[in-house]
Design a protein around this motif. Structure first.
Motif, PDB file in Angstrom:
ATOM      1  N   ARG A 167     -47.426 -87.645 -18.214  1.00  0.00           N
ATOM      2  CA  ARG A 167     -46.221 -87.638 -19.044  1.00  0.00           C
ATOM      3  C   ARG A 167     -44.988 -88.127 -18.294  1.00  0.00           C
ATOM      4  N   SER A 168     -44.320 -89.107 -18.897  1.00  0.00           N
ATOM      5  CA  SER A 168     -42.996 -89.547 -18.466  1.00  0.00           C
ATOM      6  C   SER A 168     -42.976 -90.132 -17.053  1.00  0.00           C
ATOM      7  N   PHE A 169     -43.988 -90.953 -16.725  1.00  0.00           N
ATOM      8  CA  PHE A 169     -44.066 -91.566 -15.395  1.00  0.00           C
ATOM      9  C   PHE A 169     -43.456 -92.962 -15.386  1.00  0.00           C
ATOM     10  N   PHE A 170     -42.992 -93.380 -14.210  1.00  0.00           N
ATOM     11  CA  PHE A 170     -42.400 -94.698 -14.008  1.00  0.00           C
ATOM     12  C   PHE A 170     -42.596 -95.104 -12.553  1.00  0.00           C
ATOM     13  N   LEU A 171     -42.454 -96.402 -12.286  1.00  0.00           N
ATOM     14  CA  LEU A 171     -42.518 -96.897 -10.910  1.00  0.00           C
ATOM     15  C   LEU A 171     -41.203 -96.603 -10.207  1.00  0.00           C
ATOM     16  N   THR A 172     -41.297 -96.217  -8.944  1.00  0.00           N
ATOM     17  CA  THR A 172     -40.104 -96.013  -8.118  1.00  0.00           C
ATOM     18  C   THR A 172     -39.747 -97.327  -7.427  1.00  0.00           C
ATOM     19  N   SER A 173     -38.701 -97.305  -6.645  1.00  0.00           N
ATOM     20  CA  SER A 173     -38.337 -98.502  -5.885  1.00  0.00           C
ATOM     21  C   SER A 173     -39.455 -98.871  -4.918  1.00  0.00           C
ATOM     22  N   LYS A 174     -40.154 -97.873  -4.378  1.00  0.00           N
ATOM     23  CA  LYS A 174     -41.302 -98.161  -3.499  1.00  0.00           C
ATOM     24  C   LYS A 174     -42.427 -98.834  -4.283  1.00  0.00           C
ATOM     25  N   GLY A 175     -42.609 -98.414  -5.533  1.00  0.00           N
ATOM     26  CA  GLY A 175     -43.615 -99.045  -6.379  1.00  0.00           C
ATOM     27  C   GLY A 175     -43.294-100.500  -6.658  1.00  0.00           C
ATOM     28  N   PHE A 176     -42.028-100.773  -6.929  1.00  0.00           N
ATOM     29  CA  PHE A 176     -41.629-102.161  -7.165  1.00  0.00           C
ATOM     30  C   PHE A 176     -41.724-102.983  -5.892  1.00  0.00           C
ATOM     31  N   LYS A 177     -41.449-102.357  -4.760  1.00  0.00           N
ATOM     32  CA  LYS A 177     -41.590-103.066  -3.488  1.00  0.00           C
ATOM     33  C   LYS A 177     -43.059-103.455  -3.277  1.00  0.00           C
ATOM     34  N   LEU A 178     -43.957-102.556  -3.612  1.00  0.00           N
ATOM     35  CA  LEU A 178     -45.386-102.839  -3.500  1.00  0.00           C
ATOM     36  C   LEU A 178     -45.757-104.057  -4.334  1.00  0.00           C
ATOM     37  N   LEU A 179     -45.228-104.149  -5.540  1.00  0.00           N
ATOM     38  CA  LEU A 179     -45.533-105.282  -6.421  1.00  0.00           C
ATOM     39  C   LEU A 179     -45.004-106.598  -5.874  1.00  0.00           C
ATOM     40  N   SER A 180     -43.968-106.540  -5.048  1.00  0.00           N
ATOM     41  CA  SER A 180     -43.399-107.768  -4.497  1.00  0.00           C
ATOM     42  C   SER A 180     -44.042-108.180  -3.177  1.00  0.00           C
ATOM     43  N   GLU A 181     -44.938-107.343  -2.642  1.00  0.00           N
ATOM     44  CA  GLU A 181     -45.614-107.671  -1.385  1.00  0.00           C
ATOM     45  C   GLU A 181     -46.483-108.914  -1.566  1.00  0.00           C
ATOM     46  N   LYS A 182     -46.430-109.815  -0.604  1.00  0.00           N
ATOM     47  CA  LYS A 182     -47.264-111.019  -0.631  1.00  0.00           C
ATOM     48  C   LYS A 182     -48.594-110.714   0.042  1.00  0.00           C
ATOM     49  N   PHE A 183     -49.661-111.198  -0.568  1.00  0.00           N
ATOM     50  CA  PHE A 183     -50.971-110.936   0.024  1.00  0.00           C
ATOM     51  C   PHE A 183     -51.832-112.189   0.122  1.00  0.00           C
ATOM     52  N   ASP A 184     -51.451-113.249  -0.553  1.00  0.00           N
ATOM     53  CA  ASP A 184     -52.238-114.477  -0.525  1.00  0.00           C
ATOM     54  C   ASP A 184     -51.266-115.649  -0.531  1.00  0.00           C
ATOM     55  N   GLY A 185     -50.805-116.005   0.651  1.00  0.00           N
ATOM     56  CA  GLY A 185     -49.796-117.065   0.728  1.00  0.00           C
ATOM     57  C   GLY A 185     -48.508-116.570   0.128  1.00  0.00           C
ATOM     58  N   GLU A 186     -48.052-117.258  -0.909  1.00  0.00           N
ATOM     59  CA  GLU A 186     -46.810-116.880  -1.580  1.00  0.00           C
ATOM     60  C   GLU A 186     -47.053-116.014  -2.815  1.00  0.00           C
ATOM     61  N   LEU A 187     -48.321-115.761  -3.150  1.00  0.00           N
ATOM     62  CA  LEU A 187     -48.656-114.977  -4.341  1.00  0.00           C
ATOM     63  C   LEU A 187     -48.380-113.500  -4.093  1.00  0.00           C
ATOM     64  N   THR A 188     -47.614-112.889  -5.006  1.00  0.00           N
ATOM     65  CA  THR A 188     -47.332-111.461  -4.887  1.00  0.00           C
ATOM     66  C   THR A 188     -48.380-110.665  -5.659  1.00  0.00           C
ATOM     67  N   LEU A 189     -48.420-109.390  -5.347  1.00  0.00           N
ATOM     68  CA  LEU A 189     -49.348-108.506  -6.037  1.00  0.00           C
ATOM     69  C   LEU A 189     -49.022-108.420  -7.523  1.00  0.00           C
ATOM     70  N   GLY A 190     -47.735-108.363  -7.853  1.00  0.00           N
ATOM     71  CA  GLY A 190     -47.332-108.326  -9.260  1.00  0.00           C
ATOM     72  C   GLY A 190     -47.795-109.561 -10.013  1.00  0.00           C
ATOM     73  N   ALA A 191     -47.681-110.729  -9.385  1.00  0.00           N
ATOM     74  CA  ALA A 191     -48.122-111.976 -10.017  1.00  0.00           C
ATOM     75  C   ALA A 191     -49.635-111.982 -10.187  1.00  0.00           C
TER      76      ALA A 191
END
Length: 137
Positions: free
Chosen positions: A81-105
């Motif tokens: 109930r009532s969950f959301f991503l924190t700033s750390k969660g959004f930072k995780l999504l912006s982490e690059k893991f394959d060249g310039e591709l981010t996890l969010g992408a």
């Protein structure tokens, strides 16, 4: 921990983060059903444990500060109930893991290709491990 439990945990974590990312900072109430699982004891246990773990790691949070209010049950389905991503969660999504591709992408790409979150699970697992090491130490 067996590989299958670890893989299933990574997949569940990927699905939760991906689901919450779609909503931005909007609080969301959701269940295993929205993540593509059947509502049963095993999926509920993994779901609850993954949500709690993500919360302990500071990647997600609930609008409810008391843990007893963070979960509810209706029609044999457990809801977070009532969950959301924190700033750390959004930072995780912006982490690059394959060249310039981010996890969010990668999550968006996996969804648009119809493969869902299954292929993103290993990406989340690998990056999540490194990310949690960096925030804890």
């Amino acid at each position: 921990m067996s590989d299958s439990i670890l893989n299933e945990s990574e997949r569940m974590i990927a699905m939760i983060i991906g689901h919450l990312a779609d909503g931005g900072v909007t609080r969301q109430t959701f269940s295993v059903r929205e993540l593509g699982y059947e509502a049963n004891d095993d999926s509920h246990r993994l779901f609850r444990d993954a949500v709690l773990w993500l919360g302990y790691e500071g990647i997600i949070a609930s609008g409810y500060t008391e843990r007893k209010n963070q979960f509810s049950q209706k029609d044999n389905t457990i809801f977070a109930r009532s969950f959301f991503l924190t700033s750390k969660g959004f930072k995780l999504l912006s982490e690059k893991f394959d060249g310039e591709l981010t996890l969010g992408a990668a999550v968006k790409e996996a969804n648009s290709n119809g493969t869902g979150y299954a292929n993103a699970g290993t990406f989340f697992g690998g990056i999540l491990g490194g990310f949690t090491k960096s925030i804890s130490g």
